[in-house]
Design a protein around this motif. Structure first.
Motif, PDB file in Angstrom:
ATOM      1  N   GLU A   1      84.271  49.256  33.560  1.00  0.00           N
ATOM      2  CA  GLU A   1      85.014  50.595  34.713  1.00  0.00           C
ATOM      3  C   GLU A   1      84.633  51.428  35.593  1.00  0.00           C
ATOM      4  O   GLU A   1      84.358  51.631  36.902  1.00  0.00           O
ATOM      5  CB  GLU A   1      85.355  51.395  33.602  1.00  0.00           C
ATOM      6  N   LYS A   2      83.117  51.408  34.978  1.00  0.00           N
ATOM      7  CA  LYS A   2      82.212  52.598  36.057  1.00  0.00           C
ATOM      8  C   LYS A   2      81.412  51.405  37.276  1.00  0.00           C
ATOM      9  O   LYS A   2      81.428  50.665  37.633  1.00  0.00           O
ATOM     10  CB  LYS A   2      80.487  52.967  35.739  1.00  0.00           C
ATOM     11  N   GLU A   3      81.393  52.843  38.393  1.00  0.00           N
ATOM     12  CA  GLU A   3      82.222  52.077  40.129  1.00  0.00           C
ATOM     13  C   GLU A   3      80.799  50.776  40.667  1.00  0.00           C
ATOM     14  O   GLU A   3      80.674  50.209  40.913  1.00  0.00           O
ATOM     15  CB  GLU A   3      82.333  52.584  40.513  1.00  0.00           C
TER      16      GLU A   3
ATOM     17  N   ARG B   1      84.198  45.686  44.163  1.00  0.00           N
ATOM     18  CA  ARG B   1      82.780  47.162  44.092  1.00  0.00           C
ATOM     19  C   ARG B   1      81.936  47.850  45.404  1.00  0.00           C
ATOM     20  O   ARG B   1      81.829  48.726  44.671  1.00  0.00           O
ATOM     21  CB  ARG B   1      82.948  47.363  42.686  1.00  0.00           C
TER      22      ARG B   1
END
Ligand SMILES: [Zn+2]
Lengths: 295, 220
Positions: free
Chosen positions: A97-99, A261
């Motif tokens: 999930e982390k950007e 992203r």
């Protein structure tokens, strides 16, 4: 010319490396999660490693004006450790999930065991769920056959080949890799595997389409400046500036931008200035000097 | 006691202002009571705010919340609602997890959220952990524009925070409650540090002069 080294293990490197990379024009790096040189004994060690990739290492890079991104995965070597493989897989979704996580990787095959194949497929499924590209490690032994096997297993899952970067290619594997529709990554090493001279000739012969180069620098004998050194070699043998720029800038951005992203315009910004602006839109820092000494 | 309900309303209004319909419906799903109440869903969404909202630009010429990065507005909203929804021990457990397993921007958002809860001592360990961070924006998030340290820190921790801010060359003028928390020990530490720098032929950080002027009543 700005450069992007899309496969480099900065955790194993010093600030001298960052300094020299910044001076040579490297402004973006991607650090794939990988093997630490010796096996881990707890699944939670992976979690702290993932946290350092999205945390401290990213900050360290930014202090030298370098954008840092990473990929998250259970690497093929440790996929063979039945005691922790499932636990590592279970913790991955939170990190995907982390950007700053822009792909699932390094996944792939090493000894080509059944366990490696099983976790390779599982992780391609995770990539599909998170709409992320995959970064694929191919075996150093039995290279030609092992690389083709990796590609077959991955594409059988139904993932779009343009979301797949097959790494550690050489003259023997590149044609098949490109024919499959995947991107072809090349790790340039000072002594073993591919060197910058051979790499420059590959670009001359095959053109820049879907070709990516990296240093794969880690804790072993390796050179963090292999991307700029290969750029110099490509110039020497007459590869056009436009083609060079595609290989070391446009291509890695285009590949990883499929994560949704990163964007080219964001990567063209000065990360150090940007970071100090990030704190509620106001700089809190009076100076702009690196703050990575111990405090 | 601070009115965090009012802050959340303002944060959401600012988010709505910036977002298109699609983006706001994602946020609306994130702040549904069921999504806020479930730790697994909340932690996932808290991380996901980055990849989903960071592309939405802030107004760099605006003021207050208008300047905040969009993902920070969203995360502070989520964290504030989550705290409001839980018993103190559960809220502390969740916030600690968000902080320890957060990337740098997630950690910043957790710490900024503490600003809305200066009366809650159960978050103290998170704030102390942030003091130990060498990541400047993370440290700055507890140190600057935040009412939590002045309200909750013992003199030892407060003094260490101010001293570290001076070391890092952070704007000490942005430490809330600094004037009220000034103490002889802090002034002594600062004066010792001034001497140390002077003897080493190094420049004296501007923060030292600022704090000394607070003490002498000049420039107030
Ligand atoms: Zn590697």
């Amino acid at each position: 010319m700005k450069m992007f080294d899309p496969h480099i293990h900065m955790t194993s490197r010093t600030t001298d490396d960052y300094q020299k990379m910044a001076e040579a024009g490297i402004t973006v790096v991607c650090e794939p999660a990988f093997w630490m040189g010796q096996p881990r004994t707890h699944a939670s060690s992976f979690e702290d490693y993932f946290l350092s990739l999205v945390g401290w290492e990213r900050f360290r890079a930014s202090q030298f004006g370098i954008h840092h991104f990473c990929t998250i995965a259970l690497n093929p070597k440790e996929a063979n450790n039945a005691n922790l493989a499932d636990d590592v897989l279970a913790m991955m979704p939170r990190y995907l999930e982390k950007e700053s996580v822009i792909a699932v990787g390094e996944i792939g095959l090493d000894d080509q065991t059944d366990a490696e194949v099983y976790y390779l497929k599982k992780q391609v499924e995770l990539a599909k769920e998170f709409e992320l590209p995959v970064l694929v490690h191919t075996p150093h032994r039995d290279k030609k056959h092992g690389s083709m096997r990796c590609i077959d297993i991955i594409l059988e899952t139904g993932i779009d080949p343009s979301l797949v970067l097959i790494d550690h290619n050489n003259e023997e594997t590149i044609e098949e890799t490109l024919r499959s529709g995947c991107w072809a990554g090349h790790s340039i090493y000072p002594e073993t595997k591919m060197d910058e001279e051979r790499m420059a000739r590959i670009v001359k012969r095959f053109g820049p389409e879907k070709i990516i180069i990296n240093s794969a620098a880690d804790w072993g004998v390796s050179d963090t400046l292999m991307v700029p050194k290969t750029v110099a070699k490509m110039r020497d043998i007459g590869v056009s500036e436009a083609d060079i720029e595609r290989v070391v800038w446009d291509n890695p951005i285009a590949f990883f931008a499929q994560s949704g992203r990163i964007t080219k315009s964001a990567l063209e910004k000065d990360v150090l200035r940007d970071q100090t602006q990030l704190f509620s839109g106001n700089s809190v820092l009076r100076g702009q000097t690196p703050q990575v000494d111990s405090i | 006691m601070k009115n965090y309900h009012h802050e959340v309303e303002t944060l959401i209004a600012e988010l709505q202002d910036r977002m298109d319909e699609n983006q706001f419906s994602t946020l609306a799903a994130f702040i549904q009571p069921a999504a806020i109440a479930d730790n697994n869903i909340l932690t996932k969404n808290f991380s996901g705010c980055g990849r989903r909202f960071k592309m939405i630009q802030a107004d760099k010429t605006g003021k207050g919340y208008q300047r905040w990065p969009t993902e920070k507005l969203a995360r502070c909203t989520l964290a504030t609602l989550a705290i409001a929804n839980r018993k103190p021990t559960d809220a502390a457990f969740l916030l600690d997890d968000l902080f320890r397993k957060g990337d740098l921007h997630e950690q910043e958002a957790v710490l900024t959220t503490l600003n809305f809860f200066p009366d809650r001592s159960e978050f103290m360990d998170i704030a102390f952990e942030a003091l130990r961070s060498n990541v400047v924006p993370v440290f700055a998030s507890i140190c600057c524009d935040n009412d939590y340290p002045a309200a909750r820190f013992s003199q030892l921790y407060f003094n260490q925070m101010v001293l570290k801010a001076i070391f890092l060359d952070i704007e000490v003028a942005r430490i809330d409650g600094l004037k009220e928390r000034l103490n002889p020990q802090l002034l002594q530490m600062i004066s010792d540090y001034r001497d140390e720098r002077t003897i080493a032929n190094r420049s004296v950080p501007e923060g030292i002069g600022f704090i000394e002027s607070l003490n002498s009543g000049v420039n107030l």
